[in-house]
Motif scaffolding. Sequence first.
Motif, PDB file in Angstrom:
ATOM      1  N   SER A  82       0.835  -1.212   0.000  1.00 49.83           N
ATOM      2  CA  SER A  82       0.000   0.000   0.000  1.00 49.83           C
ATOM      3  C   SER A  82       0.867   1.258   0.000  1.00 49.83           C
ATOM      4  CB  SER A  82      -0.920   0.005   1.227  1.00 49.83           C
ATOM      5  OG  SER A  82      -1.829  -1.070   1.178  1.00 49.83           O
ATOM      6  N   LEU A  83       1.886   1.277   0.840  1.00 50.52           N
ATOM      7  CA  LEU A  83       2.760   2.443   0.904  1.00 50.52           C
ATOM      8  C   LEU A  83       3.611   2.567  -0.360  1.00 50.52           C
ATOM      9  CD1 LEU A  83       3.539   4.807   2.676  1.00 50.52           C
ATOM     10  CD2 LEU A  83       5.242   3.348   3.802  1.00 50.52           C
ATOM     11  N   GLU A  84       4.022   1.414  -0.894  1.00 54.41           N
ATOM     12  CA  GLU A  84       4.808   1.443  -2.129  1.00 54.41           C
ATOM     13  C   GLU A  84       3.983   1.999  -3.293  1.00 54.41           C
ATOM     14  OE1 GLU A  84       7.583  -1.616  -4.787  1.00 54.41           O
ATOM     15  OE2 GLU A  84       6.194  -2.380  -3.264  1.00 54.41           O
ATOM     16  N   ASN A  85       2.734   1.583  -3.397  1.00 54.46           N
ATOM     17  CA  ASN A  85       1.865   2.108  -4.456  1.00 54.46           C
ATOM     18  C   ASN A  85       1.657   3.608  -4.313  1.00 54.46           C
ATOM     19  OD1 ASN A  85       1.548  -0.392  -5.659  1.00 54.46           O
ATOM     20  ND2 ASN A  85      -0.310  -0.892  -4.498  1.00 54.46           N
ATOM     21  N   TYR A  86       1.561   4.058  -3.082  1.00 60.78           N
ATOM     22  CA  TYR A  86       1.371   5.486  -2.841  1.00 60.78           C
ATOM     23  C   TYR A  86       2.599   6.282  -3.289  1.00 60.78           C
ATOM     24  CZ  TYR A  86       0.913   9.877  -0.289  1.00 60.78           C
ATOM     25  OH  TYR A  86       0.854  11.216   0.049  1.00 60.78           O
ATOM     26  N   LEU A  87       3.795   5.724  -3.034  1.00 61.83           N
ATOM     27  CA  LEU A  87       5.027   6.461  -3.351  1.00 61.83           C
ATOM     28  C   LEU A  87       5.374   6.421  -4.833  1.00 61.83           C
ATOM     29  CD1 LEU A  87       7.287   5.352  -0.343  1.00 61.83           C
ATOM     30  CD2 LEU A  87       6.271   7.604  -0.708  1.00 61.83           C
ATOM     31  N   TYR A  88       5.115   5.309  -5.486  1.00 60.64           N
ATOM     32  CA  TYR A  88       5.622   5.125  -6.842  1.00 60.64           C
ATOM     33  C   TYR A  88       4.540   5.114  -7.921  1.00 60.64           C
ATOM     34  CZ  TYR A  88       9.979   3.874  -4.527  1.00 60.64           C
ATOM     35  OH  TYR A  88      11.123   3.904  -3.759  1.00 60.64           O
ATOM     36  N   SER A  89       3.296   5.209  -7.545  1.00 59.58           N
ATOM     37  CA  SER A  89       2.227   5.219  -8.538  1.00 59.58           C
ATOM     38  C   SER A  89       2.131   6.589  -9.207  1.00 59.58           C
ATOM     39  CB  SER A  89       0.896   4.852  -7.883  1.00 59.58           C
ATOM     40  OG  SER A  89      -0.146   4.925  -8.820  1.00 59.58           O
ATOM     41  N   ASP A  90       1.827   6.589 -10.509  1.00 57.23           N
ATOM     42  CA  ASP A  90       1.648   7.854 -11.229  1.00 57.23           C
ATOM     43  C   ASP A  90       0.402   8.593 -10.733  1.00 57.23           C
ATOM     44  OD1 ASP A  90       3.898   7.313 -12.723  1.00 57.23           O
ATOM     45  OD2 ASP A  90       2.772   6.296 -14.323  1.00 57.23           O
ATOM     46  N   GLU A  91      -0.649   7.837 -10.423  1.00 57.61           N
ATOM     47  CA  GLU A  91      -1.862   8.444  -9.885  1.00 57.61           C
ATOM     48  C   GLU A  91      -1.844   8.257  -8.366  1.00 57.61           C
ATOM     49  OE1 GLU A  91      -5.199   6.719 -11.800  1.00 57.61           O
ATOM     50  OE2 GLU A  91      -4.646   7.449 -13.803  1.00 57.61           O
ATOM     51  N   ARG A  92      -1.300   9.251  -7.705  1.00 59.20           N
ATOM     52  CA  ARG A  92      -1.107   9.144  -6.263  1.00 59.20           C
ATOM     53  C   ARG A  92      -2.437   9.273  -5.527  1.00 59.20           C
ATOM     54  NH1 ARG A  92       3.145  12.090  -5.938  1.00 59.20           N
ATOM     55  NH2 ARG A  92       4.549  10.304  -5.943  1.00 59.20           N
ATOM     56  N   GLN A  93      -2.641   8.369  -4.563  1.00 61.13           N
ATOM     57  CA  GLN A  93      -3.854   8.403  -3.763  1.00 61.13           C
ATOM     58  C   GLN A  93      -3.797   9.532  -2.740  1.00 61.13           C
ATOM     59  OE1 GLN A  93      -4.144   4.552  -1.968  1.00 61.13           O
ATOM     60  NE2 GLN A  93      -4.339   3.464  -3.902  1.00 61.13           N
TER      61      GLN A  93
ATOM     62  N   LEU B  80       7.188  12.898   5.524  1.00 62.91           N
ATOM     63  CA  LEU B  80       7.994  13.468   4.447  1.00 62.91           C
ATOM     64  C   LEU B  80       7.141  13.735   3.206  1.00 62.91           C
ATOM     65  CD1 LEU B  80      11.245  11.290   4.766  1.00 62.91           C
ATOM     66  CD2 LEU B  80      11.022  13.730   5.278  1.00 62.91           C
ATOM     67  N   CYS B  81       6.224  12.825   2.920  1.00 60.76           N
ATOM     68  CA  CYS B  81       5.329  13.029   1.775  1.00 60.76           C
ATOM     69  C   CYS B  81       4.441  14.247   1.994  1.00 60.76           C
ATOM     70  CB  CYS B  81       4.471  11.788   1.554  1.00 60.76           C
ATOM     71  SG  CYS B  81       5.393  10.347   0.968  1.00 60.76           S
ATOM     72  N   ALA B  82       3.967  14.415   3.197  1.00 56.95           N
ATOM     73  CA  ALA B  82       3.102  15.560   3.500  1.00 56.95           C
ATOM     74  C   ALA B  82       3.853  16.875   3.340  1.00 56.95           C
ATOM     75  CB  ALA B  82       2.556  15.433   4.916  1.00 56.95           C
ATOM     76  N   SER B  83       5.166  16.868   3.594  1.00 58.90           N
ATOM     77  CA  SER B  83       5.964  18.084   3.447  1.00 58.90           C
ATOM     78  C   SER B  83       6.455  18.288   2.012  1.00 58.90           C
ATOM     79  CB  SER B  83       7.152  18.044   4.401  1.00 58.90           C
ATOM     80  OG  SER B  83       8.035  16.974   4.068  1.00 58.90           O
ATOM     81  N   GLY B  84       6.139  17.318   1.126  1.00 61.45           N
ATOM     82  CA  GLY B  84       6.539  17.428  -0.271  1.00 61.45           C
ATOM     83  C   GLY B  84       7.880  16.804  -0.593  1.00 61.45           C
ATOM     84  N   ALA B  85       8.553  16.200   0.384  1.00 56.19           N
ATOM     85  CA  ALA B  85       9.872  15.598   0.158  1.00 56.19           C
ATOM     86  C   ALA B  85       9.707  14.136  -0.251  1.00 56.19           C
ATOM     87  CB  ALA B  85      10.725  15.730   1.408  1.00 56.19           C
ATOM     88  N   PHE B  86       9.165  13.921  -1.439  1.00 57.66           N
ATOM     89  CA  PHE B  86       8.905  12.561  -1.889  1.00 57.66           C
ATOM     90  C   PHE B  86      10.184  11.782  -2.177  1.00 57.66           C
ATOM     91  CE2 PHE B  86       4.719  14.370  -2.611  1.00 57.66           C
ATOM     92  CZ  PHE B  86       3.887  13.317  -2.266  1.00 57.66           C
ATOM     93  N   ALA B  87      11.215  12.466  -2.611  1.00 58.31           N
ATOM     94  CA  ALA B  87      12.487  11.772  -2.882  1.00 58.31           C
ATOM     95  C   ALA B  87      13.064  11.198  -1.590  1.00 58.31           C
ATOM     96  CB  ALA B  87      13.479  12.735  -3.527  1.00 58.31           C
ATOM     97  N   ASP B  88      13.045  12.016  -0.528  1.00 60.15           N
ATOM     98  CA  ASP B  88      13.538  11.526   0.764  1.00 60.15           C
ATOM     99  C   ASP B  88      12.649  10.414   1.309  1.00 60.15           C
ATOM    100  OD1 ASP B  88      15.587  13.380   0.659  1.00 60.15           O
ATOM    101  OD2 ASP B  88      14.483  14.897   1.810  1.00 60.15           O
ATOM    102  N   ALA B  89      11.344  10.532   1.062  1.00 58.75           N
ATOM    103  CA  ALA B  89      10.410   9.502   1.534  1.00 58.75           C
ATOM    104  C   ALA B  89      10.692   8.174   0.827  1.00 58.75           C
ATOM    105  CB  ALA B  89       8.976   9.948   1.281  1.00 58.75           C
ATOM    106  N   LYS B  90      10.950   8.224  -0.482  1.00 57.81           N
ATOM    107  CA  LYS B  90      11.266   7.008  -1.228  1.00 57.81           C
ATOM    108  C   LYS B  90      12.572   6.388  -0.757  1.00 57.81           C
ATOM    109  CE  LYS B  90       8.809   8.351  -5.446  1.00 57.81           C
ATOM    110  NZ  LYS B  90       8.943   8.717  -6.888  1.00 57.81           N
ATOM    111  N   GLN B  91      13.544   7.243  -0.474  1.00 57.34           N
ATOM    112  CA  GLN B  91      14.835   6.728  -0.014  1.00 57.34           C
ATOM    113  C   GLN B  91      14.688   6.051   1.357  1.00 57.34           C
ATOM    114  OE1 GLN B  91      17.882   9.716   0.179  1.00 57.34           O
ATOM    115  NE2 GLN B  91      19.473   8.282   0.848  1.00 57.34           N
ATOM    116  N   LEU B  92      13.916   6.664   2.259  1.00 59.92           N
ATOM    117  CA  LEU B  92      13.689   6.079   3.580  1.00 59.92           C
ATOM    118  C   LEU B  92      12.910   4.767   3.462  1.00 59.92           C
ATOM    119  CD1 LEU B  92      13.864   6.365   6.672  1.00 59.92           C
ATOM    120  CD2 LEU B  92      11.712   7.657   6.586  1.00 59.92           C
TER     121      LEU B  92
END
Length: 233
Positions: free
Chosen positions: A69-80, A136-148
Motif C-alpha cells: 500500500s505504501l509502495e503504491n502510494y510512493l511510486y504510482s503515477d496516480e497518487r492516492q 515526508l510526503c506531506a511536506s513534499g519531500a517525496f524523494a527523501d520519503a522514497k529513499q527512507l
Amino acid sequence: MKWSFVIQQKFKAAILLGGIMAMIVGGTLISRYNVEGIDESFSSIYQDRLVPATTILYLTENLYRKRLSLENYLYSDERQLPAHVKAQLRAHDRSVDSLIRLFEKTYLVDEEAKSLQAFKSQIARYSKLEEQVLALCASGAFADAKQLFSAPGATTFESTILNLNELAGIQSTIGKDLMKASKVNVASFGIISFLQIALAIITGLVVIVLIRNSQIIQKPRSDRNKSQYFNLN
C-alpha cells in the motif's frame, strides 16, 4: 489332608489372582493416563501449534499488504490521497494487533515468547518508519520519503519477516516433539493392552485349573460312597 491341600491351593490361587487383578487395575490406570496424554497432545497440536501457524500466515499477509500500500502510494503515477493511505495502514495495524493478541493466548515456550517479543518490537519500529515516510510526503519531500522507504524501510521489513519465519520454525519443532510424545503414548498403550489380555488369559487358566483340581479331589469320595452302598447290598 486333602482338605488342607485344597485350602493351601485355594490360598495360593487367591494370592495369584489378587496379584493379577492388581496388575490389571494398574495397567488400566496407566492406559487411561496414556489416552489422556494422547488427547492433550493432539489438542495442543491444534490449539497451540496449528492456530499460531495460521496466525503467522495472516500476519505475513498483512505486513506485505502494508508494504504494498505504501509502495503504491510512493511510486504510482496516480497518487492516492494521504488520508486514504493512512486509513489502509491503520486497518492493517489493527489486524496485526488482533492477530498478535490471539497468538499470545496460546501456550508459548520461552524461545517462542522471546521471538514474539522481538517481532512486536520490529512491528513498532516499522510503524514509526511508515509515519516518517508519510510525514515526508506531506511536506513534499517525496524523494527523501522514497529513499527512507527503500533503504532502512526494506531492512526493517526483512527483519520483521525473519522474526515471523523464526516463529514458524519453532511451531514446526514443537509440533514434531508433540507427535513423538503421542507415538510413545500410543506404543505404551499397545504394550499395556497386550499385557492385560495376557493376564486375562492367565486368570482364565487358573480358574480352569482350580475347577479341575476340585473335581479330581471330590471324585474319589464319590467312588468310595458307591462301594459302601454296594457292600450293604
